[in-house]
Design an enzyme around this catalytic site. Structure first.
Site, mmCIF file in Angstrom:
data_model
loop_
_atom_site.group_PDB
_atom_site.id
_atom_site.type_symbol
_atom_site.label_atom_id
_atom_site.label_comp_id
_atom_site.label_asym_id
_atom_site.label_seq_id
_atom_site.Cartn_x
_atom_site.Cartn_y
_atom_site.Cartn_z
ATOM 1 C CG ASN A 35 -3.474 -14.771 14.297
ATOM 2 O OD1 ASN A 35 -3.810 -14.181 15.324
ATOM 3 N ND2 ASN A 35 -2.526 -15.695 14.277
ATOM 4 C CB ALA A 116 3.164 -3.363 21.739
ATOM 5 C CE1 TYR A 147 4.263 -11.027 25.278
ATOM 6 C CE2 TYR A 147 5.313 -10.450 27.350
ATOM 7 C CZ TYR A 147 4.465 -10.134 26.310
ATOM 8 O OH TYR A 147 3.816 -8.916 26.302
ATOM 9 C CE LYS A 151 5.483 -8.426 22.988
ATOM 10 N NZ LYS A 151 4.756 -7.566 22.041
ATOM 11 C CE1 TYR A 161 14.391 -4.822 9.493
ATOM 12 C CE2 TYR A 161 12.917 -3.570 8.089
ATOM 13 C CZ TYR A 161 13.571 -4.741 8.384
ATOM 14 O OH TYR A 161 13.412 -5.836 7.570
ATOM 15 C CB THR A 177 -2.086 -2.286 30.730
ATOM 16 O OG1 THR A 177 -0.809 -1.636 30.675
ATOM 17 C CG2 THR A 177 -3.151 -1.278 30.359
ATOM 18 N NE ARG A 188 -2.005 -9.941 30.869
ATOM 19 C CZ ARG A 188 -2.482 -9.761 29.642
ATOM 20 N NH1 ARG A 188 -3.762 -9.688 29.440
ATOM 21 N NH2 ARG A 188 -1.645 -9.668 28.644
HETATM 22 N N1 UDP Z 1 -1.171 -14.005 40.190
HETATM 23 C C1 UDP Z 1 -1.840 -14.444 41.322
HETATM 24 N N2 UDP Z 1 -3.061 -15.013 41.160
HETATM 25 C C2 UDP Z 1 -3.661 -15.169 39.946
HETATM 26 C C3 UDP Z 1 -2.981 -14.708 38.798
HETATM 27 C C4 UDP Z 1 -1.733 -14.132 38.965
HETATM 28 O O1 UDP Z 1 -1.347 -14.326 42.460
HETATM 29 O O2 UDP Z 1 -4.787 -15.690 39.891
HETATM 30 C C5 UDP Z 1 0.141 -13.346 40.364
HETATM 31 C C6 UDP Z 1 1.248 -13.900 39.483
HETATM 32 O O3 UDP Z 1 1.900 -14.978 40.121
HETATM 33 C C7 UDP Z 1 2.137 -12.676 39.339
HETATM 34 C C8 UDP Z 1 1.174 -11.501 39.389
HETATM 35 O O4 UDP Z 1 -0.008 -11.991 39.972
HETATM 36 O O5 UDP Z 1 3.024 -12.573 40.423
HETATM 37 C C9 UDP Z 1 0.855 -10.915 38.018
HETATM 38 O O6 UDP Z 1 0.524 -11.973 37.171
HETATM 39 P P1 UDP Z 1 -0.041 -11.790 35.705
HETATM 40 O O7 UDP Z 1 -0.289 -13.147 35.149
HETATM 41 O O8 UDP Z 1 -1.187 -10.831 35.738
HETATM 42 O O9 UDP Z 1 1.094 -11.060 34.855
HETATM 43 P P2 UDP Z 1 2.690 -10.928 34.938
HETATM 44 O O10 UDP Z 1 2.910 -9.576 35.511
HETATM 45 O O11 UDP Z 1 3.251 -12.008 35.841
HETATM 46 O O12 UDP Z 1 3.140 -11.079 33.546
#
Ligand code: UDP
Length: 312
Positions: A35, A116, A147, A151, A161, A177, A188
């Site tokens: 979407n 996933a 989230y 999940k 199912y 990933t 991220r």
């Molecule tokens: N993080 C960070 N700086 C950033 C973005 C993320 O230090 O600019 C840290 C965040 O606090 C976490 C880790 O990196 O501890 C991974 O964060 P992400 O959002 O990639 O995914 P998560 O594994 O937390 O779902």
């Protein structure tokens, strides 16, 4: 291998689009569904002249029927902490109504089904590294709950199912990933740090940077997922790279790969940010003969050109 007609939800997303590419390379016919709430048509623009690929622009929370399919990969969901915070209710809906709608298709057409799932099922884990038998340590009402609980609910629906209707289901718990097509602005850690380093902006580190993650390159992940889809395994399997890094170490790798002189800027740690995360991949190794091949350094190098193109 018999050629199949395969449905991929979330096909315009980071993982969904790479999955479509891998399935098409094997000769299958692929129907993508998205979407475009967090997916991006550029991720699949190279498939516009591929006759074995078609895209349905549709929200899987509403029932739909693409006709008979042999396999369903359910990859539709906002997935970065920023996106699911922005789309909280949508995330809960896609992980409940959306999962049911796709399970109903698999049931109707006697198709295989792979969902996933995520390392977030383990929450802020008290067991390290995380084994699939660990039930997790999740805050059911915190900012990540939209989230995590969606999940976890989906996992329950998938197992139901399988148990009640005999659907041939598979559950992959995906750990962090990265790679080309990871949204450059999704907040991220890899996308933020790569973009900041390439722009010469300070690298934002949340908290002290001592929290850990284990980063898997996208081609390794897709290989593991395809193996799982062909297996007889119905219980969850971790797919991720067990090579664990503190976020500060990860920033050093990014600086090395980008040859950037950018500074480090410490920022507050978000609420419920897991302190550590590393998959135990014994089950993937023994049941699927899978293990990751790409190191963080190599994977960042293979992502460099993509992130550089996003800075323009
Ligand atoms: N993080 C960070 N700086 C950033 C973005 C993320 O230090 O600019 C840290 C965040 O606090 C976490 C880790 O990196 O501890 C991974 O964060 P992400 O959002 O990639 O995914 P998560 O594994 O937390 O779902």
């Amino acid at each position: 291998m018999t050629l199949q007609k395969i449905l991929v939800t979330g096909a315009a997303g980071f993982l969904g689009s790479h999955l479509c590419d891998a399935l098409l390379a094997q000769g299958h016919v692929v129907i993508g569904v998205d979407n475009l709430s967090t997916g991006n048509l550029t991720n699949i623009s190279h498939l516009s002249s591929e006759s074995r690929f078609s895209l349905m622009e549709h929200d899987i929370c509403k029932p739909f029927d693409p006709g008979k399919v042999d396999f369903v990969f359910n990859f539709a969901s906002p997935a970065s902490p920023i996106d699911y915070a922005r789309l909280g209710v949508e995330t809960l809906l896609v992980g409940s109504a959306g999962t049911f709608n796709t399970l109903d298709l698999a049931r109707k057409y006697k198709a295989g089904y792979l969902h996933a799932s995520t390392s977030e099922c383990y929450g802020d884990p008290e067991v390290h590294p995380q084994v699939e038998t660990y039930w997790g340590h999740v805050n059911p009402i915190g900012p990540r709950s939209v989230y995590d609980e969606a999940k976890r609910f989906s996992e329950a629906a998938v197992m139901a199912y399988h148990r009640y209707y005999g659907v041939d289901t598979h559950l992959v718990r995906i750990f962090n990933t990265y790679g080309p097509r990871l949204q450059a602005n999704d907040g991220r850690v890899i996308s933020n740090l790569m973009m900041q380093a390439l722009r010469g902006d300070p690298l934002t580190i949340y908290g002290t940077g001592s929290q850990t993650r284990s980063f898997c390159f996208v081609s390794d992940l897709i290989d593991g997922i395809l193996r799982l889809s062909r297996s007889n395994e119905h219980l969850p399997i971790n797919i991720g790279n067990p090579d664990e890094w503190t976020i500060l170490e990860c920033a050093q790798e990014v600086l090395a790969v980008t040859q950037s002189q950018a500074e480090i800027l410490f920022k507050p740690l978000p609420q419920d940010d897991p302190t550590r995360r590393r998959p135990d991949i014994t089950r993937a190794r023994t049941l699927l003969g899978w293990e990751p091949k790409v190191s963080l350094r190599k994977g960042l190098e293979m992502s460099l050109e993509y992130f550089r193109s996003c800075t323009n």
